[in-house]
Design an enzyme around this catalytic site. Structure first.
Site, mmCIF file in Angstrom:
data_model
loop_
_atom_site.group_PDB
_atom_site.id
_atom_site.type_symbol
_atom_site.label_atom_id
_atom_site.label_comp_id
_atom_site.label_asym_id
_atom_site.label_seq_id
_atom_site.Cartn_x
_atom_site.Cartn_y
_atom_site.Cartn_z
ATOM 1 C CE1 TYR A 3 -3.363 -2.815 0.729
ATOM 2 C CE2 TYR A 3 -2.286 -3.122 2.846
ATOM 3 C CZ TYR A 3 -3.194 -3.535 1.886
ATOM 4 O OH TYR A 3 -3.922 -4.680 2.100
ATOM 5 C CE1 TYR B 157 -8.644 -4.831 1.747
ATOM 6 C CE2 TYR B 157 -8.610 -6.163 3.738
ATOM 7 C CZ TYR B 157 -8.020 -5.758 2.560
ATOM 8 O OH TYR B 157 -6.800 -6.285 2.189
ATOM 9 C CG ASP C 225 -13.600 -11.373 6.185
ATOM 10 O OD1 ASP C 225 -12.841 -11.868 7.049
ATOM 11 O OD2 ASP C 225 -13.200 -10.690 5.221
ATOM 12 C CE LYS D 277 -5.665 -8.210 8.996
ATOM 13 N NZ LYS D 277 -6.730 -8.076 8.011
HETATM 14 C C1 LIG Z 1 -6.979 -8.301 6.651
HETATM 15 C C2 LIG Z 1 -8.283 -8.757 6.203
HETATM 16 C C3 LIG Z 1 -8.413 -9.625 5.102
HETATM 17 C C4 LIG Z 1 -7.244 -10.049 4.262
HETATM 18 O O1 LIG Z 1 -6.314 -10.799 4.969
HETATM 19 P P1 LIG Z 1 -4.836 -10.934 4.392
HETATM 20 O O2 LIG Z 1 -4.170 -11.912 5.301
HETATM 21 O O3 LIG Z 1 -4.226 -9.568 4.464
HETATM 22 O O4 LIG Z 1 -4.928 -11.431 2.992
HETATM 23 C C5 LIG Z 1 -9.684 -10.050 4.762
HETATM 24 N N1 LIG Z 1 -10.758 -9.668 5.471
HETATM 25 C C6 LIG Z 1 -10.662 -8.860 6.526
HETATM 26 C C7 LIG Z 1 -11.895 -8.491 7.283
HETATM 27 C C8 LIG Z 1 -9.427 -8.361 6.922
HETATM 28 O O5 LIG Z 1 -9.342 -7.522 7.960
#
Ligand SMILES: *Cc1c(COP(=O)(O)O)cnc(C)c1O
Length: 427
Positions: free
Chosen positions: A19, A146, A240, A270
């Site tokens: 980024y 996102y 997600d 994460k």
């Molecule tokens: C960070 C994130 C992703 C992407 O994860 P990466 O490991 O960076 O590919 C997808 N969805 C959400 C809600 C996120 O915070």
């Protein structure tokens, strides 16, 4: 300042940063090591980490329990392919995740990053219908959302506000709407879904907090409405939880539990390994899983990242789950939220500040216009705190082990950085 390390000076022109406009970006800070709440820079300075390395290091850096588990795993079986072979840590982790998640979210597909976990969730949902002879491959997704940086995940991010707006028109076509926030929205959304009948596979949402879209919160009502709509129109509901899952919100391990809503598919990453190793999981309900069982080999889920279920990653994740059991992480998460609420409140009346909000261990100062990220970040670094503002917010998502002093340190750096900016906006 001491001389830059040799590796930094010689490698810098070769590393393409995330980024980042490489022509104008400030050089990144070389980090020599990390421990607990702290990053130790190559020049000896120490910074309190206010964002947990993109929301991942929930137990702080190098927690001895995770470190020991990864070391043990390294010495027995660092990695083995999951195709045709099995290993202990992945099997234990899958069962634990199935037990922790509500209902019959029992079937775990491992991968190596959050974006891939979302890709897998989308593929699962679309193929669930394809396996039944229905060509329903689009998703209902939300403004402010996102879900990752790969092509399919970009298509379910906010198309205008998001960081992928340049790709508009070049991505999979989805149905993008505002999150429903009341009964009238729910009715309107139901009508819209009706108009797309037969083409939608499911609904994908970040439950309770839209993270990378600007740390925007919504109520359980929204998720309950989405569950009702998904049921009424036979759509699959994907949560997600890559950002909010695993303790960030304090009231429970997962947002779906806080909202009292059971999705059909959940994605995690994460914080899954406590920020130690890359690992992600897509967890499906029994109904979804059974939709792939067939005599037809083509009905199988044709996906398999090389490093899926990496043994060291799974060992780290199991150790991380141990810590959620043995240490009061959720309580700590709630305490951080209470303290942030109190300490960030003074920013509310500062010029240029639109909103101050806290949910779980997430503290946000939002401005009237996009923030001067470099300047705010530098002001925080001067005060010994690592933060990385984006869009129109300065936010903190500290490791959940943060003590009162750490939170006070982070919050005062945030408020002082904003005061400094508001007193001299042009500097
Ligand atoms: C960070 C994130 C992703 C992407 O994860 P990466 O490991 O960076 O590919 C997808 N969805 C959400 C809600 C996120 O915070």
């Amino acid at each position: 300042m001491t001389r830059e390390p040799d590796w930094y000076a010689s490698g810098r022109r070769h590393v393409w940063l995330p980024y980042t406009q490489m022509q104008t970006a400030r050089p990144p800070l070389p980090v020599a090591s990390a421990s607990g709440m702290r990053l130790i820079l190559a020049d000896g300075r120490e910074l309190v980490d206010g964002i947990s390395s993109w929301w991942a290091t929930v137990h702080g850096y190098r927690h001895p329990h995770i470190e020991a588990a990864v070391q043990r795993q390294l010495q027995t079986l660092p990695h083995v392919m999951l195709g045709g072979l099995a290993h202990e840590q992945a099997y234990i982790l899958a069962e634990r995740l199935a037990n922790l998640l509500p209902g019959d979210l029992d079937h775990v597909f491992f991968s190596d990053s959050g974006s891939v976990a979302v890709e897998v969730a989308m593929k699962m949902a679309a193929q669930f219908w394809l396996n039944r002879g229905q060509r329903r491959v689009k998703f209902l997704c939300f403004r402010g959302g996102y879900h990752g940086d790969t092509f399919a995940t970009m298509s379910v991010c906010d198309p205008d506000e998001g960081m992928h707006s340049l790709f508009k028109g070049a991505l999979l076509e989805q149905v993008v709407v505002d999150l429903p926030r009341d009964a009238a929205d729910e009715i309107a959304l139901g009508e819209l879904i009706n108009r797309h009948r037969g083409e939608l596979a499911g609904i994908i949402v970040e439950p309770l907090v839209q993270g990378a879209g600007g740390m925007v919160f919504h109520d359980p009502f929204t998720l309950q409405a989405l569950r009702r709509l998904a049921d009424a129109h036979d759509l699959l509901l994907i949560f997600d939880e890559i950002f909010v899952g695993l303790g960030r919100l304090g009231d429970a391990l997962f947002a779906c539990q806080i909202a009292g809503v059971q999705p059909d598919i959940v994605t995690l990453s994460k914080a899954l390994t406590g920020g130690t190793l890359p690992l992600a999981a897509t967890i499906a309900s029994a109904r979804i899983y059974e939709g792939f069982l067939s005599d037809d080999p083509l009905h199988a889920l044709m996906h398999g990242p090389t490093y899926m279920g990496n043994a060291m990653g799974c060992a780290a994740a199991n150790a991380s789950l141990d810590l959620f059991e043995s240490e009061p992480r959720l309580e700590q998460s709630r305490a951080i939220g209470k303290q942030l609420e109190r300490l960030l409140a003074p920013a509310r009346t500062l010029p240029g500040v639109r909103d101050v909000r806290v949910r779980g261990a997430i503290g946000v100062i939002q401005f009237d216009s996009p923030a001067p990220a470099d300047r705010l970040s530098a002001a925080c670094i001067e005060r010994g705190v690592w933060l990385r503002p984006f869009r129109d917010i300065l936010y903190t998502t500290p490791p959940l082990i943060a003590g009162e002093e750490d939170i006070a340190h982070i919050a005062s750096a945030m408020v002082e950085a904003v005061i400094e900016w508001s007193q001299n906006p042009q500097a």
